[in-house]
Design a protein around this motif. Sequence first.
Motif, PDB file in Angstrom:
ATOM      1  N   VAL A  97      10.130 -23.889  59.913  1.00 41.14           N
ATOM      2  CA  VAL A  97      10.328 -25.159  59.207  1.00 41.14           C
ATOM      3  C   VAL A  97      11.008 -24.920  57.864  1.00 41.14           C
ATOM      4  CG1 VAL A  97       9.123 -27.038  58.024  1.00 41.14           C
ATOM      5  CG2 VAL A  97       8.434 -26.382  60.331  1.00 41.14           C
ATOM      6  N   GLN A  98      10.508 -23.942  57.101  1.00 38.89           N
ATOM      7  CA  GLN A  98      11.079 -23.667  55.789  1.00 38.89           C
ATOM      8  C   GLN A  98      12.498 -23.121  55.891  1.00 38.89           C
ATOM      9  OE1 GLN A  98       9.513 -24.451  52.771  1.00 38.89           O
ATOM     10  NE2 GLN A  98      11.635 -24.125  52.128  1.00 38.89           N
ATOM     11  N   ALA A  99      12.747 -22.270  56.896  1.00 37.40           N
ATOM     12  CA  ALA A  99      14.083 -21.707  57.077  1.00 37.40           C
ATOM     13  C   ALA A  99      15.093 -22.806  57.400  1.00 37.40           C
ATOM     14  CB  ALA A  99      14.067 -20.661  58.188  1.00 37.40           C
ATOM     15  N   TRP A 100      14.679 -23.774  58.224  1.00 37.57           N
ATOM     16  CA  TRP A 100      15.567 -24.882  58.567  1.00 37.57           C
ATOM     17  C   TRP A 100      15.878 -25.722  57.331  1.00 37.57           C
ATOM     18  CZ3 TRP A 100      15.539 -30.217  58.468  1.00 37.57           C
ATOM     19  CH2 TRP A 100      16.495 -30.862  59.255  1.00 37.57           C
ATOM     20  N   LEU A 101      14.867 -25.970  56.501  1.00 41.18           N
ATOM     21  CA  LEU A 101      15.092 -26.745  55.282  1.00 41.18           C
ATOM     22  C   LEU A 101      15.989 -25.988  54.303  1.00 41.18           C
ATOM     23  CD1 LEU A 101      11.638 -28.384  54.506  1.00 41.18           C
ATOM     24  CD2 LEU A 101      13.776 -29.547  55.058  1.00 41.18           C
ATOM     25  N   ASP A 102      15.823 -24.676  54.227  1.00 41.68           N
ATOM     26  CA  ASP A 102      16.674 -23.871  53.345  1.00 41.68           C
ATOM     27  C   ASP A 102      18.140 -23.976  53.767  1.00 41.68           C
ATOM     28  OD1 ASP A 102      14.459 -23.076  51.915  1.00 41.68           O
ATOM     29  OD2 ASP A 102      14.239 -21.157  52.958  1.00 41.68           O
ATOM     30  N   ARG A 103      18.361 -24.090  55.083  1.00 41.76           N
ATOM     31  CA  ARG A 103      19.729 -24.207  55.594  1.00 41.76           C
ATOM     32  C   ARG A 103      20.263 -25.631  55.507  1.00 41.76           C
ATOM     33  NH1 ARG A 103      17.402 -21.164  59.806  1.00 41.76           N
ATOM     34  NH2 ARG A 103      17.470 -23.008  61.162  1.00 41.76           N
ATOM     35  N   ASN A 104      19.355 -26.603  55.393  1.00 40.45           N
ATOM     36  CA  ASN A 104      19.756 -28.016  55.377  1.00 40.45           C
ATOM     37  C   ASN A 104      19.104 -28.754  54.202  1.00 40.45           C
ATOM     38  OD1 ASN A 104      21.114 -28.370  58.285  1.00 40.45           O
ATOM     39  ND2 ASN A 104      19.274 -27.132  58.541  1.00 40.45           N
ATOM     40  N   PRO A 105      19.404 -28.379  52.966  1.00 41.59           N
ATOM     41  CA  PRO A 105      18.759 -29.010  51.803  1.00 41.59           C
ATOM     42  C   PRO A 105      19.077 -30.495  51.671  1.00 41.59           C
ATOM     43  CG  PRO A 105      20.621 -27.655  51.112  1.00 41.59           C
ATOM     44  CD  PRO A 105      20.386 -27.355  52.563  1.00 41.59           C
ATOM     45  N   GLU A 106      20.175 -30.941  52.288  1.00 40.57           N
ATOM     46  CA  GLU A 106      20.538 -32.359  52.195  1.00 40.57           C
ATOM     47  C   GLU A 106      19.530 -33.255  52.906  1.00 40.57           C
ATOM     48  OE1 GLU A 106      22.076 -30.918  56.066  1.00 40.57           O
ATOM     49  OE2 GLU A 106      22.104 -30.143  54.017  1.00 40.57           O
TER      50      GLU A 106
END
Length: 228
Positions: free
Chosen positions: A155-164
Amino acid sequence: MQSAVDTRHHLIVAHEVTNVGSDRGHLPDMTERARAAIGSEAIEVVADRGYYSGQEIVACEQAGITVYLPKPMTSGLYAKGRFGKQDFVYVAADDIYLCPAGEQLTYHYTNQQDGKELRRYWTTACEACALKSKCTTGKERRISRWEHEAVLEAVQAWLDRNPEKMRLRRQTVEHPFGTIKSWMGSTHFQMKRLKNVRTEMALHVLAYNMKRVMRLLGVGGLMEAIRA
């Protein structure tokens, strides 16, 4: 008030009024309400860090609901000038953690805490480490890993890649809140007792959604949809 808003049309697809002051604990209920309203088995939900609960994220994942929300910084270690857990890198292939000094924290034992199964990792190299003062005041730095930690890391890795996505969340869910509060005025809810307040809020949500649909389809389009 809890609400779920769709990102395409900005309609409130699900809402609930509770007398619980924290958002934590409402994630599974609101995601299930949103999924039922949309009529789709697979949905993606982006929430703010106030909803963060590892067990609830895993529960949603197991139910087929993909949830994305940032982990809150609650340990206070950064304020004290020390490394946080996020500074330690887990290497799944070797089942070890790498610390900021490059040492390997190996697995030692598993125990239960607050209903969670936790694996414990540490190294004996801490005593001679030049970074020890920035890491721990104890004999060695110990890292705990939950059995479902991989889900939270994904979950955190996905958010790091998609901060928008977090900017999209604010633009989507906060706007209806602001609009409805503006309609309510400074007094906000007029009713008392939970049942009555829920009814009042339901009327506000209905009015908001009807006005929103009129903006999208026009009055004729709304009447046609109602008749259908």
